[in-house]
Motif scaffolding. Structure first.
Motif, PDB file in Angstrom:
ATOM      1  N   ALA A 283       0.741  -1.143   0.155  1.00 19.85           N
ATOM      2  CA  ALA A 283      -0.087  -0.110  -0.084  1.00 19.85           C
ATOM      3  C   ALA A 283       0.729   1.195   0.105  1.00 19.85           C
ATOM      4  O   ALA A 283       0.631   2.405  -0.505  1.00 19.85           O
ATOM      5  N   GLU A 284       2.044   1.038   0.466  1.00 15.00           N
ATOM      6  CA  GLU A 284       3.014   2.200   0.560  1.00 15.00           C
ATOM      7  C   GLU A 284       3.548   2.644  -0.924  1.00 15.00           C
ATOM      8  O   GLU A 284       3.757   3.954  -1.113  1.00 15.00           O
ATOM      9  N   ARG A 285       3.444   1.618  -1.662  1.00 12.39           N
ATOM     10  CA  ARG A 285       3.984   2.023  -3.220  1.00 12.39           C
ATOM     11  C   ARG A 285       3.123   2.744  -4.083  1.00 12.39           C
ATOM     12  O   ARG A 285       3.367   3.550  -4.961  1.00 12.39           O
ATOM     13  N   ILE A 286       1.740   2.904  -3.494  1.00 11.63           N
ATOM     14  CA  ILE A 286       0.769   3.543  -4.316  1.00 11.63           C
ATOM     15  C   ILE A 286       0.467   5.126  -3.561  1.00 11.63           C
ATOM     16  O   ILE A 286      -0.130   5.673  -4.319  1.00 11.63           O
ATOM     17  N   SER A 452      14.228   4.601  -5.099  1.00  7.76           N
ATOM     18  CA  SER A 452      14.014   5.402  -4.166  1.00  7.76           C
ATOM     19  C   SER A 452      13.340   4.882  -3.003  1.00  7.76           C
ATOM     20  O   SER A 452      13.335   5.391  -1.947  1.00  7.76           O
ATOM     21  N   GLY A 453      12.517   3.993  -3.188  1.00  8.63           N
ATOM     22  CA  GLY A 453      11.505   3.339  -2.220  1.00  8.63           C
ATOM     23  C   GLY A 453      10.401   4.134  -1.888  1.00  8.63           C
ATOM     24  O   GLY A 453       9.452   3.902  -0.796  1.00  8.63           O
ATOM     25  N   SER A 454      10.052   5.363  -2.415  1.00 10.47           N
ATOM     26  CA  SER A 454       9.077   5.999  -2.215  1.00 10.47           C
ATOM     27  C   SER A 454       7.607   5.793  -3.163  1.00 10.47           C
ATOM     28  O   SER A 454       7.809   4.386  -3.745  1.00 10.47           O
ATOM     29  N   VAL A 455       6.728   6.369  -3.167  1.00  8.23           N
ATOM     30  CA  VAL A 455       5.564   6.273  -4.071  1.00  8.23           C
ATOM     31  C   VAL A 455       5.767   5.969  -5.565  1.00  8.23           C
ATOM     32  O   VAL A 455       6.738   6.780  -6.134  1.00  8.23           O
TER      33      VAL A 455
END
Length: 486
Positions: A283-286, A452-455
């Motif tokens: 869920a953190e990837r969206i 980057s590991g963000s969205v």
């Protein structure tokens, strides 16, 4: 014998029940002879206004009778009125034999000949009825004493009527489905869409939209890939788990990319379930969350009656991909079992066409067993290192030895490049190894936007990364369609 003369106008019927003409103004002669109480002779002369030529053209039809298969009710012949047609008669006796002969009249007023064989010992009776006309018809009816009977067809020519559809009679008639665009539209006047490509669009603009060279090669390839991804899937929901026995190889990233590529090109619904019991990050990837998790859906699955109910639990990104997050508390997430996954999967299968599952690293976990039982296709993620490649290959071996050999043959291996720079291993050798065991191999290049590991924003990915994700989606859909056709 008793004769009835034409001038008799007695309104009382005679003792034999014969009809009597009240008016003889239009009839020359009418005679009724009763012979022996069993034979009747009737002479009828038609009015002089009838022309012999007109009557000669009339056909006598004897086929309007009760079918021989259904015995007719008992009864006698109906009395003949003025010019009564031969077919308007009372029902015949049971199991009657009907024969008809056409004889030519010898004079302008042919005489009706009635032959009486008398009443035989077997109880057989013959009666003949005729009309004095240029063409006379002789008919006899015999009622046998026993049940055996034989049907004798009339000697007159029969007309067979057949039931046909309207199209059989009107060959040139066309239906509305033949009015297609390819048939009706003139190709010289059809407006083609604007071409894609820099110089092709420039030529189209400078020519006043008259010269259309079509799309560029890249545009045609993109549209073809869209067609492959958006191909329809028949049947119910399809489950595609994404798994890896080693963490950090990009399993969650591949699940996100695959879900976004499918949702962006398809018209049906796609959902990704985070079934990682060890605190998943799907869920953190969206970048969007509803505050609900798979635990909430498993707890309230009986209360979900419509899509509005499940939309309050899932989170949706800009590509229309729906995601169900895992529990943030590791202690609670350990309680997520195969029964919970089955309940969540039942709800997802009711509202979605494609269900992706981001699994954990524990291949012997109960959730993994429930995931594999529902799998229609399988995606295995491998990194570009020796240990990561070996773990992926060992995962395929474990699946083959535990009853999932057919699933392995239809699986897809994704070689994910998680680190920048040139890989230490030769990717071509890994590609050849996995192609010997699975159906397809797809490479995903390194992308700093993902690293980057963000969205993850699907539009912000590098073209090569986005193209690889779309190729993976196309291969998955083609595998599901091939499985359904098999």
């Amino acid at each position: 014998m008793q004769e009835v003369t034409p001038d008799r106008n007695d309104p009382t019927p005679d003792e034999f029940g014969n009809g009597v003409l009240d008016d003889t103004g239009a009839v020359d002669t009418t005679g009724i002879d009763i012979v022996g109480g069993a034979t009747a002779r009737v002479e009828v002369a038609l009015p002089p206004s009838y022309d012999d030529d007109d009557l000669a053209d009339d056909d006598v039809v004897l086929d309007d009778r009760a079918p021989l298969d259904d015995p007719a009710p008992r009864g006698d012949w109906a009395s003949l009125g003025d010019r009564a047609p031969l077919d308007d008669r009372a029902p015949l006796d049971d199991d009657a034999i009907v024969t008809a002969d056409i004889v030519e009249a010898s004079g302008p007023a042919a005489e009706l000949v009635t032959e009486d064989a008398g009443r035989s010992a077997a109880g057989t009776r013959e009666t003949a009825v005729g009309v004095a006309a240029p063409v006379a018809t002789r008919a006899s009816v015999a009622v046998p004493a026993d049940d055996a009977h034989e049907r004798v067809r009339p000697r007159t020519s029969e007309i067979t009527l057949q039931s046909r559809r309207l199209g059989d009679f009107e060959v040139s008639r066309e239906s509305a489905d033949l009015l297609t665009a390819d048939r009706l539209l003139d190709p010289t006047h059809v407006v083609r869409p604007e071409p894609e490509g820099a110089w092709r669009h420039l030529v189209y603009t400078l020519s006043g939209r008259r010269l259309n060279l079509g799309d560029s090669k890249r545009a045609r390839a993109r549209k073809e890939l869209d067609r492959r991804i958006s191909a329809p899937l028949s049947g119910g929901a399809r489950f595609v788990p994404v798994l890896s026995r080693k963490g950090g190889v990009g399993k969650t990233t591949v699940t996100t990319l695959l879900g976004m590529a499918l949702a962006d090109a398809r018209e049906d619904r796609v959902i990704a379930i985070d079934a990682n019991p060890d605190r998943g990050t799907l869920a953190e990837r969206i970048g969007r969350t509803s505050g609900k998790t798979v635990r909430d859906l498993a707890r309230s699955h009986t209360q979900v009656h419509g899509f509005n109910d499940i939309s309050q639990i899932v989170a949706r990104d800009h590509t229309r991909l729906d995601v169900i997050a895992s529990d943030a508390d590791p202690h609670v997430s350990e309680a997520f079992s195969d029964v919970d996954y089955q309940e969540v999967a039942e709800v997802a299968a009711h509202f979605y066409s494609l269900v992706l599952t981001d699994t954990g690293t524990g291949i012997v976990h109960s959730v993994m067993s429930a995931t594999l039982d529902r799998a229609d296709a399988l995606v295995v993620v491998a990194g570009l290192s020796i240990d990561e490649a070996r773990l992926a290959s060992e995962t395929l071996t474990w699946l083959e030895t535990n009853g999932f050999a057919d699933l392995v043959r239809r699986a897809i291996v994704v070689l994910n490049t998680a680190r920048p720079g040139a890989a230490l291993v030769r990717a071509d050798e890994l590609d050849a190894h996995f192609r010997s065991r699975v159906r397809a191999v797809v490479r995903v290049p390194y992308d700093p936007h993902i690293a980057s590991g963000s969205v993850i924003s699907f539009r912000d990915l590098q073209p090569e990364t986005r193209e690889a994700a779309r190729e993976l989606a196309a291969v998955v859909v083609e595998g599901l369609r091939a499985q359904a056709a098999a």
